[in-house]
Structure formats: structure tokens, C-alpha cells
Design a protein around this motif. Structure first.
Motif, PDB file in Angstrom:
ATOM      1  N   GLU A   1       1.120  -1.142   0.179  1.00 52.51           N
ATOM      2  CA  GLU A   1       0.096  -0.208   0.077  1.00 52.51           C
ATOM      3  C   GLU A   1       0.775   1.280  -0.320  1.00 52.51           C
ATOM      4  O   GLU A   1       0.645   2.057  -0.392  1.00 52.51           O
ATOM      5  CB  GLU A   1      -0.602  -0.035   1.464  1.00 52.51           C
ATOM      6  CG  GLU A   1      -1.823   1.154   1.384  1.00 52.51           C
ATOM      7  CD  GLU A   1      -2.472   1.366   2.694  1.00 52.51           C
ATOM      8  OE1 GLU A   1      -3.236   0.433   3.395  1.00 52.51           O
ATOM      9  OE2 GLU A   1      -2.333   2.285   3.682  1.00 52.51           O
ATOM     10  N   LEU A   2       2.004   0.833   0.524  1.00 46.81           N
ATOM     11  CA  LEU A   2       2.521   2.230   0.984  1.00 46.81           C
ATOM     12  C   LEU A   2       3.281   2.447  -0.595  1.00 46.81           C
ATOM     13  O   LEU A   2       3.318   3.449  -1.473  1.00 46.81           O
ATOM     14  CB  LEU A   2       4.177   2.074   2.154  1.00 46.81           C
ATOM     15  CG  LEU A   2       5.200   3.487   2.466  1.00 46.81           C
ATOM     16  CD1 LEU A   2       3.823   4.607   2.742  1.00 46.81           C
ATOM     17  CD2 LEU A   2       6.149   2.449   3.420  1.00 46.81           C
TER      18      LEU A   2
ATOM     19  N   PHE B   1       3.733   5.891  -5.540  1.00 49.48           N
ATOM     20  CA  PHE B   1       3.828   6.019  -7.051  1.00 49.48           C
ATOM     21  C   PHE B   1       2.782   6.423  -7.698  1.00 49.48           C
ATOM     22  O   PHE B   1       3.529   7.305  -8.329  1.00 49.48           O
ATOM     23  CB  PHE B   1       3.572   4.750  -7.920  1.00 49.48           C
ATOM     24  CG  PHE B   1       3.945   4.619  -9.105  1.00 49.48           C
ATOM     25  CD1 PHE B   1       4.339   4.461  -9.936  1.00 49.48           C
ATOM     26  CD2 PHE B   1       2.171   5.157  -9.713  1.00 49.48           C
ATOM     27  CE1 PHE B   1       4.721   5.353 -11.409  1.00 49.48           C
ATOM     28  CE2 PHE B   1       2.399   5.072 -11.212  1.00 49.48           C
ATOM     29  CZ  PHE B   1       3.417   4.558 -12.093  1.00 49.48           C
ATOM     30  N   HIS B   2       1.505   6.757  -6.844  1.00 52.46           N
ATOM     31  CA  HIS B   2      -0.036   7.613  -7.655  1.00 52.46           C
ATOM     32  C   HIS B   2       0.729   8.857  -6.697  1.00 52.46           C
ATOM     33  O   HIS B   2       0.701  10.293  -7.580  1.00 52.46           O
ATOM     34  CB  HIS B   2      -0.863   7.564  -6.478  1.00 52.46           C
ATOM     35  CG  HIS B   2      -1.104   5.947  -7.425  1.00 52.46           C
ATOM     36  ND1 HIS B   2      -1.578   6.490  -8.714  1.00 52.46           N
ATOM     37  CD2 HIS B   2      -1.551   5.424  -6.934  1.00 52.46           C
ATOM     38  CE1 HIS B   2      -1.703   4.779  -9.049  1.00 52.46           C
ATOM     39  NE2 HIS B   2      -2.066   4.225  -8.165  1.00 52.46           N
TER      40      HIS B   2
ATOM     41  N   PRO C   1       3.031  12.978 -13.986  1.00 50.53           N
ATOM     42  CA  PRO C   1       2.949  12.492 -14.707  1.00 50.53           C
ATOM     43  C   PRO C   1       3.959  12.178 -15.631  1.00 50.53           C
ATOM     44  O   PRO C   1       4.414  10.782 -15.658  1.00 50.53           O
ATOM     45  CB  PRO C   1       1.525  12.270 -15.531  1.00 50.53           C
ATOM     46  CG  PRO C   1       0.818  13.494 -14.245  1.00 50.53           C
ATOM     47  CD  PRO C   1       1.552  13.992 -13.014  1.00 50.53           C
ATOM     48  N   GLY C   2       4.859  12.792 -14.722  1.00 43.42           N
ATOM     49  CA  GLY C   2       6.467  12.476 -16.095  1.00 43.42           C
ATOM     50  C   GLY C   2       7.146  11.983 -15.770  1.00 43.42           C
ATOM     51  O   GLY C   2       8.208  11.004 -16.039  1.00 43.42           O
ATOM     52  N   ALA C   3       7.314  12.120 -13.724  1.00 43.55           N
ATOM     53  CA  ALA C   3       7.991  11.118 -13.170  1.00 43.55           C
ATOM     54  C   ALA C   3       7.640   9.912 -13.476  1.00 43.55           C
ATOM     55  O   ALA C   3       8.578   8.461 -13.495  1.00 43.55           O
ATOM     56  CB  ALA C   3       8.189  11.818 -11.717  1.00 43.55           C
ATOM     57  N   ARG C   4       6.742   9.770 -13.267  1.00 43.56           N
ATOM     58  CA  ARG C   4       5.844   8.389 -13.198  1.00 43.56           C
ATOM     59  C   ARG C   4       6.934   7.256 -14.829  1.00 43.56           C
ATOM     60  O   ARG C   4       6.889   6.441 -14.871  1.00 43.56           O
ATOM     61  CB  ARG C   4       4.602   7.948 -13.578  1.00 43.56           C
ATOM     62  CG  ARG C   4       3.804   8.671 -12.252  1.00 43.56           C
ATOM     63  CD  ARG C   4       2.241   8.576 -12.441  1.00 43.56           C
ATOM     64  NE  ARG C   4       1.693   9.027 -10.970  1.00 43.56           N
ATOM     65  CZ  ARG C   4       0.286   9.874 -11.306  1.00 43.56           C
ATOM     66  NH1 ARG C   4      -0.640   9.240 -12.430  1.00 43.56           N
ATOM     67  NH2 ARG C   4      -0.159   9.826 -10.374  1.00 43.56           N
ATOM     68  N   SER C   5       6.818   8.140 -16.003  1.00 45.71           N
ATOM     69  CA  SER C   5       6.674   7.363 -17.044  1.00 45.71           C
ATOM     70  C   SER C   5       8.312   6.709 -17.142  1.00 45.71           C
ATOM     71  O   SER C   5       8.148   6.119 -18.014  1.00 45.71           O
ATOM     72  CB  SER C   5       6.542   8.624 -18.054  1.00 45.71           C
ATOM     73  OG  SER C   5       8.213   9.800 -17.902  1.00 45.71           O
TER      74      SER C   5
ATOM     75  N   GLU D   1       1.742  -1.221 -15.491  1.00 45.76           N
ATOM     76  CA  GLU D   1       3.561  -1.999 -16.101  1.00 45.76           C
ATOM     77  C   GLU D   1       4.604  -1.483 -15.506  1.00 45.76           C
ATOM     78  O   GLU D   1       5.455  -1.926 -14.749  1.00 45.76           O
ATOM     79  CB  GLU D   1       3.192  -1.862 -17.728  1.00 45.76           C
ATOM     80  CG  GLU D   1       2.762  -2.710 -18.761  1.00 45.76           C
ATOM     81  CD  GLU D   1       3.404  -4.054 -18.553  1.00 45.76           C
ATOM     82  OE1 GLU D   1       4.705  -4.301 -18.580  1.00 45.76           O
ATOM     83  OE2 GLU D   1       2.762  -4.803 -18.317  1.00 45.76           O
ATOM     84  N   ALA D   2       3.764   0.110 -14.660  1.00 44.46           N
ATOM     85  CA  ALA D   2       5.171   0.853 -14.076  1.00 44.46           C
ATOM     86  C   ALA D   2       5.865   0.577 -12.441  1.00 44.46           C
ATOM     87  O   ALA D   2       6.773  -0.074 -12.559  1.00 44.46           O
ATOM     88  CB  ALA D   2       5.177   2.285 -14.347  1.00 44.46           C
ATOM     89  N   LEU D   3       4.538  -0.315 -12.136  1.00 52.21           N
ATOM     90  CA  LEU D   3       4.215  -0.479 -11.340  1.00 52.21           C
ATOM     91  C   LEU D   3       5.198  -1.372 -10.624  1.00 52.21           C
ATOM     92  O   LEU D   3       5.599  -2.297  -9.335  1.00 52.21           O
ATOM     93  CB  LEU D   3       3.515  -0.737 -10.385  1.00 52.21           C
ATOM     94  CG  LEU D   3       2.741   0.473  -9.871  1.00 52.21           C
ATOM     95  CD1 LEU D   3       1.027  -0.291  -9.109  1.00 52.21           C
ATOM     96  CD2 LEU D   3       3.493   0.577  -8.924  1.00 52.21           C
ATOM     97  N   LYS D   4       5.863  -2.666 -11.752  1.00 53.39           N
ATOM     98  CA  LYS D   4       6.252  -3.488 -12.010  1.00 53.39           C
ATOM     99  C   LYS D   4       8.543  -3.232 -11.938  1.00 53.39           C
ATOM    100  O   LYS D   4       9.404  -4.364 -11.874  1.00 53.39           O
ATOM    101  CB  LYS D   4       6.466  -4.679 -12.810  1.00 53.39           C
ATOM    102  CG  LYS D   4       5.176  -5.018 -13.340  1.00 53.39           C
ATOM    103  CD  LYS D   4       4.731  -5.626 -15.057  1.00 53.39           C
ATOM    104  CE  LYS D   4       3.669  -6.479 -14.684  1.00 53.39           C
ATOM    105  NZ  LYS D   4       3.447  -7.194 -15.961  1.00 53.39           N
ATOM    106  N   ASN D   5       7.967  -2.457 -11.833  1.00 49.70           N
ATOM    107  CA  ASN D   5       9.581  -1.572 -11.608  1.00 49.70           C
ATOM    108  C   ASN D   5       9.775  -0.777 -10.656  1.00 49.70           C
ATOM    109  O   ASN D   5      10.359  -0.511  -9.758  1.00 49.70           O
ATOM    110  CB  ASN D   5      10.552  -1.056 -12.757  1.00 49.70           C
ATOM    111  CG  ASN D   5       9.890  -1.602 -13.938  1.00 49.70           C
ATOM    112  OD1 ASN D   5      10.710  -3.336 -13.817  1.00 49.70           O
ATOM    113  ND2 ASN D   5      10.191  -0.903 -15.333  1.00 49.70           N
ATOM    114  N   PHE D   6       8.703   0.727 -10.339  1.00 50.01           N
ATOM    115  CA  PHE D   6       8.517   1.112  -9.159  1.00 50.01           C
ATOM    116  C   PHE D   6       8.870   0.410  -7.992  1.00 50.01           C
ATOM    117  O   PHE D   6       7.849  -0.384  -7.861  1.00 50.01           O
ATOM    118  CB  PHE D   6       7.527   2.107  -9.431  1.00 50.01           C
ATOM    119  CG  PHE D   6       7.659   3.246  -7.914  1.00 50.01           C
ATOM    120  CD1 PHE D   6       8.001   4.371  -8.490  1.00 50.01           C
ATOM    121  CD2 PHE D   6       6.900   2.754  -6.653  1.00 50.01           C
ATOM    122  CE1 PHE D   6       7.890   5.430  -7.616  1.00 50.01           C
ATOM    123  CE2 PHE D   6       6.608   3.833  -6.139  1.00 50.01           C
ATOM    124  CZ  PHE D   6       7.408   5.032  -6.201  1.00 50.01           C
ATOM    125  N   SER D   7       9.963   0.879  -7.324  1.00 47.07           N
ATOM    126  CA  SER D   7       9.775   0.149  -5.877  1.00 47.07           C
ATOM    127  C   SER D   7      10.820   1.647  -4.483  1.00 47.07           C
ATOM    128  O   SER D   7      10.980   2.779  -4.994  1.00 47.07           O
ATOM    129  CB  SER D   7      11.445  -0.446  -5.726  1.00 47.07           C
ATOM    130  OG  SER D   7      11.415  -0.875  -7.054  1.00 47.07           O
TER     131      SER D   7
END
Lengths: 219, 219
Positions: free
Chosen positions: A129-130, A135-136, A140-144, A175-181
Motif C-alpha cells: 500500500e505504501l 507511485f501515485h 505523470p512525467g516522473a512516473r513515465s 506495467e510501471a509498478l513492476k519496476n517502481f520501488s
């Protein structure tokens, strides 16, 4: 007992208005014992966004949160060796904080670098959840960037690179959440230098069991 | 061949006008393999103030110079392990340089941590002249800290601490020079990130024999 360094750091963060004042450097060590250091963006304390039901609440809520890409070199380094030091200089108040401690990586679920699903210590905190919360919180640019080709490989043709991920782009978010840590930093010792006065003031704070020992030292 | 990173770094130093743009962080490693990182003040390249008659001139003249106290923890760390990385963020041009390499300490003559008088590699450079040059370049206030009580010991009564060393204070200069030291950083690899464009640009430069290999990579 609340850590005595936290109020001092929060005060410095509030008093220094430049965006770069939220950007310390993080030093870690490679598998062959070389130092590495890079600028990272502070995203807040765990306690800013979540509550823990654990009795060890204060310890967890005081940890610092940073965001990163699971494909980055620093994640591989930290998974192998979690020793870290943060260096934070605040130009407006002329203070330097050096925070020594341990870094942990909150990886996506089922990521190959996760040893098992419960590799973060039991804390009463919902790490997934954290992770999604942070991520949210990104623009939008940083997420990309979490959909760009693998970091550090020879530069690929950029024509197809995603430039923004908006809230309604659920497929791209997934898809991005597969890399975001996340990186979670637990502070074990502080070295604070104040340059305003001459002679300068310097103090160290060391964790001793559940309490902190504060010593004023020569600069 | 002049190192290709030097012109880029000089351009960043000239384009970023804030004093803090001269202050990178330096990461090193303790004897028990913990990372350490602190803000240091860039004092120029060796080639800015001295010339070498050595055939290896370019290598020496491109090295970066910082000042430090022989009594500081970082000197003990670097004498034991010379691996280092500098991280330099330039807010006005939105560039980060990470410089990996080797750090050497130019200690006062006859200092106990000097292994022998010729512990700096043969370079045709007069290290003692360079050390004195940088001491005299400091402000009277900055010079005074080299006469303060030992760093990191419990804070002593400050009433007797020297506040300034002027050019005519030859006795104080002589005493301060027993602690005043230089750090000399030799660059072996660069990682440069430019945040102005989206997607960001990133390049690495690696030393290969006498030349440098430049590769543009994904950020």
C-alpha cells in the motif's frame, strides 16, 4: 521515545525553501567494496502516510522514504549490502546532517530479487500500500521513467518512450509498478554540523537500545 | 589527450553561480566496510596552480583538489582505502556528475600517517608547495580551524579557540600547517545525468589506458 534528530531534521526541511533541500546524497557500497553516491529525492517519513499497529511503532514511523527503479544499480547494491549513509546540506540554515544507517528496498510483489514475500521485517505496515501511495504521488512525467528501456544500457531510440502516465492510464500504471520501488532508510547515528557560528557547532547522536545518546563534540 | 569530462565539468562550474555549486559530496569506505559521505569544498584542479615536468602531465593536472584536516576521520579512512566517489549536483543547469576514482592525501611532512617521504607517486609536482599554496588561499577564519582542539572529541571550552589566522601570524601558520592537508582525487569513470530534457540524457565515460570511452546510455 521520539528520536531527537527527527525534530531537528524536520525543522531544517521546513526552514530551507529551495527544492534541492529535499535532495540528499546516499552512499552505499558495491559487491566489490567500492563506494557509490548519488542524489536522491526525499519523499517523507513512513509515519507521514501510514500508521503501524506494532509496538515498535516509533522505530518504523521515523524511517525515511525514497523512490527508485528496481532495475537501477543501487537496488542491486542495496539488496547485497544494506549499509548506507545520507548526507544532507541545507544552504539557507547552513547545517549538514550525516545520517548513518540501514537501507531496505520495498520491491514489487513477486520480483525476482525478493527472497520471499515476507522479506521486510514484521512491522504492522502494509508495504505494498505504501509503495502504491508513493507511485501515485509522483507527477505523470516522473512516473513515465519506470516504462523507459533498461537504465545504463546503450541509449535506445527515444521516439516511442512514454512521456507521461496519467491517473486513468491503468495499463501503464500496472506495467510501471513492476519496476517502481521504495528505499526505506533506518537511522542509527547522526552527525550534525552547524556552520552559522564560528567556531562551528557539531553534535553526534547515537542509538543505544531504545534511546539516543547526544554528545556535543569539537567540529 | 585531455579528458573529455573536464571541459563538461568546468562548464558546469562556470554556469552555476551559487557558492554551493562548488561543494560536491565525497563517499569513502571505513576499515569495516561502511559507507561514509560528507560535503567537501572544491579548490580547483592541480593544473590551475602548478605545472609538472612529467610526461604524465595531463593525468596529474586533471586531478581535483580539496582541503582537509589530518586529524579528521576521512583522512584515516582514505589512508586505509583510497576508493572514492564524488557526487556533484548543479541546480541551475540541472546536471549531476558522479566521478568514481582514487583519493590520495597530501599530509604534512613527517606526519606519522605518511608511510615514507615519497608516498605520493612520482609526478614532477611539488606537493609541499601545493599544500602551502592552498593554505594561504583560505580566509583567516577558515585557517583557524586547524588550530582548534581535536575534531570529534567531546566539545572543549571554546574561550581560547583561535578565530582567525592572518598572513603575518607566522607562528600560528606553522602550527596550523601541522594539521592542514590536501585530498587529491583522480577520476577513473564518470556518470553524467542531464535532467533538462525529458527523457533525460545520461552518458558514461570510462578510462581505457590513456584514452576515454564515451557512451550514451538510457537514464
Amino acid at each position: 521515545m521520539t528520536a531527537p534528530w527527527k525534530a531537528l531534521l524536520q525543522q531544517a526541511l521546513a526552514s530551507n525553501t529551495s527544492p534541492t533541500s529535499q535532495w540528499p546524497t546516499l552512499a552505499t557500497i558495491t559487491h566489490d567494496y567500492k563506494p557509490r553516491v548519488r542524489t536522491i529525492v526525499f519523499r517523507g517519513f513512513i509515519g507521514d502516510t501510514t500508521t503501524s499497529s506494532d509496538t515498535d511503532r516509533v522505530r518504523w514511523e521515523d524511517m525515511l522514504v525514497f523512490t527508485t527503479d528496481a532495475r537501477s544499480a543501487k537496488v542491486r547494491e542495496i539488496v547485497a549490502n544494506g549499509s548506507g549513509e545520507l548526507c544532507w546540506y541545507f544552504p539557507e540554515t547552513r547545517e549538514q546532517f550525516r545520517l548513518a544507517g540501514t537501507v531496505r528496498v520495498v520491491l514489487p510483489p513477486h520480483h525476482t530479487m525478493r527472497i520471499h514475500e515476507a522479506d521486510m521485517p514484521n512491522s504492522g505496515i502494509d508495504w505494498e500500500e505504501l509503495r502504491k501511495h508513493h507511485f501515485h504521488n509522483l507527477s505523470p512525467g516522473a512516473r513515465s521513467q519506470f516504462l523507459w528501456p533498461n537504465p545504463k544500457q546503450t541509449r535506445a531510440d527515444t521516439s516511442g518512450w512514454v512521456q507521461a502516465i496519467n491517473d486513468q492510464d491503468t495499463q501503464a500504471i500496472s506495467e510501471a509498478l513492476k519496476n517502481f520501488s521504495l528505499l526505506v532508510f533506518e537511522v542509527q547515528g547522526i552527525d550534525r554540523l552547524e556552520l552559522r557560528e564560528h567556531p562551528n557547532r557539531r553534535m553526534i547522536m547515537e542509538k543505544e537500545g531504545e534511546s539516543w545518546r547526544v554528545t556535543e563534540i569539537n567540529p
